[in-house]
Design an enzyme around this catalytic site. Structure first.
Site, PDB file in Angstrom:
ATOM      1  N   LEU A 203      -6.461  -7.278 -39.534  1.00 13.53           N
ATOM      2  CA  LEU A 203      -7.489  -6.724 -40.419  1.00 13.53           C
ATOM      3  C   LEU A 203      -8.056  -5.441 -39.825  1.00 13.53           C
ATOM      4  O   LEU A 203      -8.413  -4.510 -40.549  1.00 13.53           O
ATOM      5  CB  LEU A 203      -8.609  -7.757 -40.608  1.00 13.53           C
ATOM      6  CG  LEU A 203      -9.793  -7.372 -41.492  1.00 13.53           C
ATOM      7  CD1 LEU A 203      -9.336  -7.241 -42.948  1.00 13.53           C
ATOM      8  CD2 LEU A 203     -10.910  -8.406 -41.385  1.00 13.53           C
ATOM      9  N   ALA A 204      -8.149  -5.395 -38.500  1.00 12.90           N
ATOM     10  CA  ALA A 204      -8.650  -4.212 -37.795  1.00 12.90           C
ATOM     11  C   ALA A 204      -8.066  -4.213 -36.394  1.00 12.90           C
ATOM     12  O   ALA A 204      -7.748  -5.264 -35.833  1.00 12.90           O
ATOM     13  CB  ALA A 204     -10.178  -4.226 -37.725  1.00 12.90           C
ATOM     14  N   SER A 205      -7.914  -3.010 -35.837  1.00 18.93           N
ATOM     15  CA  SER A 205      -7.348  -2.876 -34.498  1.00 18.93           C
ATOM     16  C   SER A 205      -8.147  -1.846 -33.729  1.00 18.93           C
ATOM     17  O   SER A 205      -8.323  -0.713 -34.193  1.00 18.93           O
ATOM     18  CB  SER A 205      -5.881  -2.455 -34.576  1.00 18.93           C
ATOM     19  OG  SER A 205      -5.335  -2.286 -33.291  1.00 18.93           O
TER      20      SER A 205
ATOM     21  N   SER B 136      -9.630  -0.606 -29.449  1.00 18.40           N
ATOM     22  CA  SER B 136      -9.101  -0.375 -28.105  1.00 18.40           C
ATOM     23  C   SER B 136      -9.073  -1.636 -27.249  1.00 18.40           C
ATOM     24  O   SER B 136      -8.190  -1.798 -26.413  1.00 18.40           O
ATOM     25  CB  SER B 136      -9.934   0.699 -27.407  1.00 18.40           C
ATOM     26  OG  SER B 136     -11.300   0.334 -27.408  1.00 18.40           O
TER      27      SER B 136
ATOM     28  N   ALA C 102      -9.559  -5.038 -28.572  1.00 19.29           N
ATOM     29  CA  ALA C 102      -9.056  -6.229 -29.260  1.00 19.29           C
ATOM     30  C   ALA C 102      -8.652  -5.879 -30.679  1.00 19.29           C
ATOM     31  O   ALA C 102      -8.926  -4.777 -31.172  1.00 19.29           O
ATOM     32  CB  ALA C 102     -10.137  -7.311 -29.269  1.00 19.29           C
TER      33      ALA C 102
ATOM     34  N   LYS D 140     -10.391 -12.908 -33.266  1.00 15.50           N
ATOM     35  CA  LYS D 140     -10.410 -11.698 -32.449  1.00 15.50           C
ATOM     36  C   LYS D 140      -9.651 -11.974 -31.156  1.00 15.50           C
ATOM     37  O   LYS D 140      -9.934 -12.963 -30.460  1.00 15.50           O
ATOM     38  CB  LYS D 140     -11.855 -11.289 -32.149  1.00 15.50           C
ATOM     39  CG  LYS D 140     -11.998  -9.936 -31.485  1.00 15.50           C
ATOM     40  CD  LYS D 140     -13.477  -9.528 -31.412  1.00 15.50           C
ATOM     41  CE  LYS D 140     -13.639  -8.126 -30.826  1.00 15.50           C
ATOM     42  NZ  LYS D 140     -15.059  -7.703 -30.817  1.00 15.50           N
TER      43      LYS D 140
ATOM     44  N   ASP E 142     -25.513  -2.070 -30.781  1.00 19.33           N
ATOM     45  CA  ASP E 142     -24.373  -1.276 -31.254  1.00 19.33           C
ATOM     46  C   ASP E 142     -24.403  -1.237 -32.778  1.00 19.33           C
ATOM     47  O   ASP E 142     -23.410  -1.525 -33.447  1.00 19.33           O
ATOM     48  CB  ASP E 142     -23.070  -1.898 -30.741  1.00 19.33           C
ATOM     49  CG  ASP E 142     -21.886  -0.946 -30.834  1.00 19.33           C
ATOM     50  OD1 ASP E 142     -22.113   0.272 -30.990  1.00 19.33           O
ATOM     51  OD2 ASP E 142     -20.734  -1.410 -30.768  1.00 19.33           O
TER      52      ASP E 142
END
Length: 543
Positions: free
Chosen positions: A125-127, A129, A131, A148, A283
């Site tokens: 779904l997302a990549s 740096s 994980a 994750k 964050d």
């Protein structure tokens, strides 16, 4: 050999983006200027220095990208134009192979993926740096989750790249006149701790669980659930959320989201986390924030990615709240005094000079309407002014300041007329009152009372141990020696036990009360001071 090749890659990228121009030639030793003389033949850069720095970091890959993101949170160290450009760093890197990901999950959870999950999607779904994230459904209960997974061998890459960063940091510290002020070695070491912590997904899961507990049944913020049975150091399974990205203004407007309420709730969440919970998501950039599709008239935020959190000491909490209130009352004298009382600047700082410096930078800001004033930039300006008076960098306050800037920027993007002070002022006033409410004082006494009572029986013995040492100073202060001998005589000891205890407790009450000021009231005296005061009364009046 691998390290040498990597060093050459870094050097080539630095020259390609003309980072040699970041340090004025005249600041460099003659030997270094001679060594870099060939760079005079290189073409002049067309991009701004901020863009060149961003491209340099992106060229060198994930570890350097994460370092740039850390630098973007340090406006106390680097210029505003660099911060603005580094904020644009995208932590998107190519995914690693799905079969490798599956093996990592199975090794961590000790079972085949097919036995643990339904509908496991091999395409991430997302990549990023550190994980990448895959989606799946939990076996048995049908709950939608995200998985994750930390990248394989990423720790080795991090260790090697950070070793080279430290080498470059030492060179900057040695050959740049700004090296002492920027403290590059300390910054890289701080980054090392931060990024290595991010490799432990159990730490992130614990952060998420605590935030979820703090906002349980809250209309303000939803934090997804962590499934601890499926969470390990390098694998984390968490509830999948479905919301609107907070920057997708078209979709937010399409569902008639109340933008004013949404913006104000963002501010309320920030101050609740910082002052009520003392545990804040540090964050909070737009990529980590979503808006629930339910009840758009009373919109709720959804947060993800809890690797970086912050908290303040009780003292920093108190002084930060007092400072913010004093700033907006334009009580610059009190702001200056609070900085000294908090220990943020040296005790021998000339208060009048510091007060004048604060007034000089703040008065032009307050010429604007309150709704147009940037709360975060006032805090940044205040800390920049304080650094001229030897204020040491306070990492927790820098993290707080950066988070405030993010929250304020996002709020004004959602609702340009947002008056941050209108939301913050009553919150801070109420927090100060609640801090010294009798109920709060009683809770503090219950919390710390056992520790205080545990130490009381040892206080006389500690006193007499100290007096034994005082006897050794007899040549310098004979009267102290005589007093010590008198206190230690057998006949006087019972009488002076309570006296000693009372004096110690009274001293502790004064010390824990904090700095005295004209505006101090009974309600502003901290709970531990009340406790020590009661012990002192019992000891002294009961003689």
């Amino acid at each position: 050999m691998v390290a040498l090749i990597r060093f050459i890659q870094i050097t080539y990228a630095a020259l390609r983006y003309r980072l040699d121009l970041f340090i004025p030639r005249e600041q460099l030793p003659r030997s270094i200027r001679i060594l870099l003389s060939f760079t005079l033949l290189l073409p002049e850069p067309k991009q701004s220095r901020g863009e060149r720095l961003r491209l340099f970091l992106e060229t060198l890959g994930p570890v350097f990208i994460k370092f740039g993101q850390l630098l973007s949170t340090r406006p106390d160290l680097i210029a505003a134009d660099l911060v603005e450009e580094l904020d644009q760093l995208q932590d998107n890197v190519p995914p690693f192979a799905s079969d490798v990901c599956q093996r990592l999950i199975e090794a961590a959870l000790k079972a085949p993926v097919d036995e643990l999950f339904d509908d496991f999607d091999s395409q991430p779904l997302a990549s990023a740096s550190i994980a990448q994230v895959h989606t799946a459904t939990l076996k048995g209960n049908g709950k939608k989750v995200i998985i994750k997974v930390v990248r394989p061998n990423i720790e080795k890459t991090i260790v090697k790249d950070i070793a080279l960063m430290l080498l470059m940091a030492r060179l900057v510290a040695r050959y740049s006149v700004d090296g002492r002020r920027l403290r590059p070695v300390e910054v890289v070491e701080e980054y090392q701790h931060t990024i290595l912590d991010e490799l432990n997904l159990q730490r992130e899961a614990a952060n998420a669980s605590q935030l979820r507990r703090h906002f349980a049944n809250s209309e303000l913020l939803y934090v997804p659930e962590v499934y601890w049975d499926f969470t390990r150091r390098n694998v984390m399974v968490m509830e999948r959320i479905y919301g609107i990205p907070v920057t997708n203004m078209d979709e937010l407007r399409a569902q008639n989201t109340n933008m004013k309420v949404l913006a104000e709730r963002g501010v309320e969440i920030f101050f609740t986390q910082v002052f009520t919970h003392n545990f804040f998501h540090a964050d909070m950039h737009p990529g980590n924030i979503f808006v629930s599709r339910q009840n758009p008239d009373s919109p709720q935020y959804i947060a993800v990615d809890f690797a970086i959190v912050g908290s303040l000491s009780h003292s920093d909490q108190y002084y930060m709240a007092r400072n913010l209130l004093a700033i907006f009352r334009r009580d610059y004298r009190l702001v200056a005094e609070l900085h000294v009382q908090s220990g943020w600047i040296p005790e021998d700082t000339p208060i009048h000079e510091f007060e004048t410096a604060i007034r000089t930078v703040c008065e032009p800001i307050f010429e604007k309407p309150l709704k147009d004033i940037s709360f975060g930039h006032i805090v940044l300006t205040l800390f920049q002014t304080a650094r001229r008076f030897d204020m040491q960098v306070q990492p927790q306050l820098v993290l707080l300041q950066k988070t405030l800037l993010n929250v304020e920027g996002l709020g004004r993007q959602l609702y340009p007329e947002l008056d941050l002070w209108q939301t913050a002022h009553p919150f801070l006033e109420q927090w100060i009152q609640d801090r010294f409410h009798p109920k709060t004082l009683w809770q503090q006494l219950k919390r710390y009372g056992p520790e205080v009572m545990e130490q009381i029986p040892q206080m006389p013995h500690n006193l007499f141990d100290t007096l034994d040492q005082v006897k050794q100073l007899g040549e310098l202060a004979p009267e102290l020696q005589q007093a010590a001998q008198k206190l230690q005589t057998k006949d006087s000891r019972p009488k002076y036990y309570r006296l000693a205890l009372g004096l110690i407790a009274a001293s502790a009450a004064v010390l824990t009360a904090g700095p005295m000021s004209a505006e101090m009231t009974l309600g502003s005296i901290p709970a531990p001071s009340w406790g020590f005061g009661l012990v002192a009364l019992w000891a002294l009046l009961g003689r």
